[in-house]
Design an enzyme around this catalytic site. Structure first.
Site, PDB file in Angstrom:
ATOM      1  N   GLN A 126       0.840  -1.205   0.000  1.00  0.00           N
ATOM      2  CA  GLN A 126       0.000   0.000   0.000  1.00  0.00           C
ATOM      3  C   GLN A 126       0.873   1.254   0.000  1.00  0.00           C
ATOM      4  O   GLN A 126       1.510   1.561   1.013  1.00  0.00           O
ATOM      5  CB  GLN A 126      -0.888  -0.010   1.255  1.00  0.00           C
ATOM      6  N   GLU A 244     -10.079  -1.089   5.604  1.00  0.00           N
ATOM      7  CA  GLU A 244      -8.931  -1.360   6.463  1.00  0.00           C
ATOM      8  C   GLU A 244      -9.316  -1.258   7.939  1.00  0.00           C
ATOM      9  O   GLU A 244      -8.963  -2.102   8.744  1.00  0.00           O
ATOM     10  CB  GLU A 244      -7.821  -0.343   6.135  1.00  0.00           C
ATOM     11  N   GLU A 385      -5.085   8.861  18.027  1.00  0.00           N
ATOM     12  CA  GLU A 385      -5.554  10.264  18.157  1.00  0.00           C
ATOM     13  C   GLU A 385      -6.531  10.594  17.024  1.00  0.00           C
ATOM     14  O   GLU A 385      -7.562  11.235  17.248  1.00  0.00           O
ATOM     15  CB  GLU A 385      -4.366  11.254  18.111  1.00  0.00           C
TER      16      GLU A 385
END
Ligand SMILES: Cc1cc2nc3c(=O)[nH]c(=O)nc-3n(C[C@H](O)[C@H](O)[C@H](O)COP(=O)(O)OP(=O)(O)OC[C@H]3O[C@@H](n4cnc5c(N)ncnc54)[C@H](O)[C@@H]3O)c2cc1C
Length: 398
Positions: A126, A244, A385
């Protein structure tokens, strides 16, 4: 909401368990459960065993050679494979680029690539992240300029997992500079043996070399490597990332680590008694076991919502965060079992052939590497985060 398994689901779980027990090669199982290095050939061998049985692509529709399983079955399958010591099915081909090809690819692209993904004749990587474009992916700078029947691509990708083994990369490239940064991005399929590509390994904390920098210098990519429309790659990129994120709740890995933790705690002693009998250690073990159970139920809830066509708001982000935290805590507890032997980290000991010096016995060798390796779960697939930001947005719309 009844989240308990039906008798049909229980029967399916038994079928998967029996299949994996009978067909997973012992040498691979030993490496995976011992947290030793798993090679390219191990992943490919297991994928081909699954494909031969018709179980190569749990999430794909039957029309493309997949199992057509619903979310509950996919989840049971993945968990059983993980717990029994199967290598994970590499997501880059199977659950990232394949759904994209099915939705946005031409029939020729589908026919060319999908069967080879199923049998892992191609290894995909990727090419999204770049130096300066990770969480803020839209700031990517790798350029692709169209010249006649091909694009010329120049730039740098980074953190590219398994690029050292890949023969194909799906990459986001900048094809336009007008408008918002999200406009003017395209998704290209690039052969890794193209002239102008250099793969440079990045050594990770545990001593591994699975992530890489990829340099592209005037790489020629034929026009049929473009997915969908030129400059419309952002929508495709987001579609791929949605696939994903739901896959990284990591329940199977949590269960594998928990099982290992109990084994190591049984074999290690504290003041002459098995560590697992120590009341203070037992408290910690009970707490983490409860956390794993809670995670399992939270995932079951998400899967049942997904089944009903809802629930892909904040839930996958919550599961991703929680899964990464639990895996990190399990890694810490494993280190605690090893006591002072956790300190020396012998990188070579992660090789199944290692016969050199060890501290505290072969069982403890991989634990430090494992602990260090588990740090990365909070970063890839979107940092914790960023996931918290998504949760905030979904709930309060901030
Ligand atoms: C082991 C591993 C494998 C990977 N494999 C691949 C791969 O195969 N292909 C690929 O393309 N990429 C891969 N990545 C890259 C990964 O997707 C990025 O590392 C991730 O998106 C974070 O980007 P960054 O590293 O540039 O950090 P940055 O985006 O620079 O973030 C740095 C810190 O700032 C925080 N931060 C940034 N923006 C915000 C915000 N808006 N609000 C709050 N906090 C913020 C982040 O959470 C982080 O803590 C991999 C990474 C790792 C660690």
């Amino acid at each position: 909401m009844d989240l308990g398994p039906t008798s049909e689901e229980d029967a399916f779980r038994r079928e998967v368990r029996e299949f994996v027990a009978a067909r997973l090669p012992d040498d691979i199982r030993r490496k995976v459960l011992g947290f030793l290095r798993v090679e390219r050939e191990d992943y490919v061998r297991w994928q081909r065993i699954l494909a031969e049985h018709g179980w190569g692509a749990p999430g794909w529709p039957v029309a493309h050679g997949g199992c057509g399983w619903n979310a509950v079955r996919r989840n049971i399958f993945e968990e059983e494979c993980f717990v029994a010591g199967a290598p994970r099915q590499m997501p880059f081909g199977l659950s990232m680029i394949a759904p994209v090809l099915m939705k946005f690819g031409t029939p020729a692209q589908q026919q060319r690539f999908l069967p080879r993904i199923l049998t892992m004749d191609d290894w995909w990587c990727q090419g999204y992240s770049e130096p300066g474009a990770g969480s803020d992916l839209a700031s990517l700078k790798t350029r692709a300029v169209r010249r006649g029947d091909h694009y010329v691509v120049s730039g740098q990708k980074t953190w590219t997992s398994f690029a050292q083994w890949a023969n194909w990369m799906f990459a986001l490239v900048r094809t336009g500079t007008d408008g918002k940064p999200q406009q003017g991005i395209s998704l290209l399929l690039i052969r890794m043996d193209s002239p102008g590509i250099t793969v440079r390994p990045i050594k990770t904390l545990d001593g591994g070399f699975d992530i890489n920098e990829v340099f592209l210098e005037d790489v020629r990519v034929p026009l049929d490597g473009l997915i969908g429309e030129q400059d419309a790659g952002w929508t495709i990129a987001k579609y791929l990332l949605g696939h994903e994120r739901t896959a990284i709740a990591g329940l199977g890995m949590c269960k594998r680590l928990l099982r290992r933790l109990k084994e190591v705690a049984r074999s290690q002693t504290k003041r002459g008694r098995p560590l697992i009998d120590d009341p203070r250690f037992r408290d910690k073990l009970s707490k983490i076991e409860i956390d794993v159970h809670a995670h399992e139920w939270a995932l079951a809830r998400l899967v049942s919502l997904e089944q009903a066509g809802q629930g892909l708001g904040a839930e996958p982000s919550m599961l991703k965060i929680r899964g990464s935290e639990i895996q990190a805590e399990l890694g810490e507890l494993l280190m605690e079992c090893a006591g002072p032997y956790a300190v020396p980290h012998v990188e070579d000991a992660l090789s199944p052939d290692h016969a050199g010096a060890t501290a505290g016995g072969a069982e403890l060798n991989p634990l430090t590497g494992l602990y260090l390796d588990l740090r990365k779960v909070a970063i890839y697939g979107g940092t914790n985060e960023i996931q918290r930001g998504l949760i905030g947005k979904a709930i309060v719309g901030a």
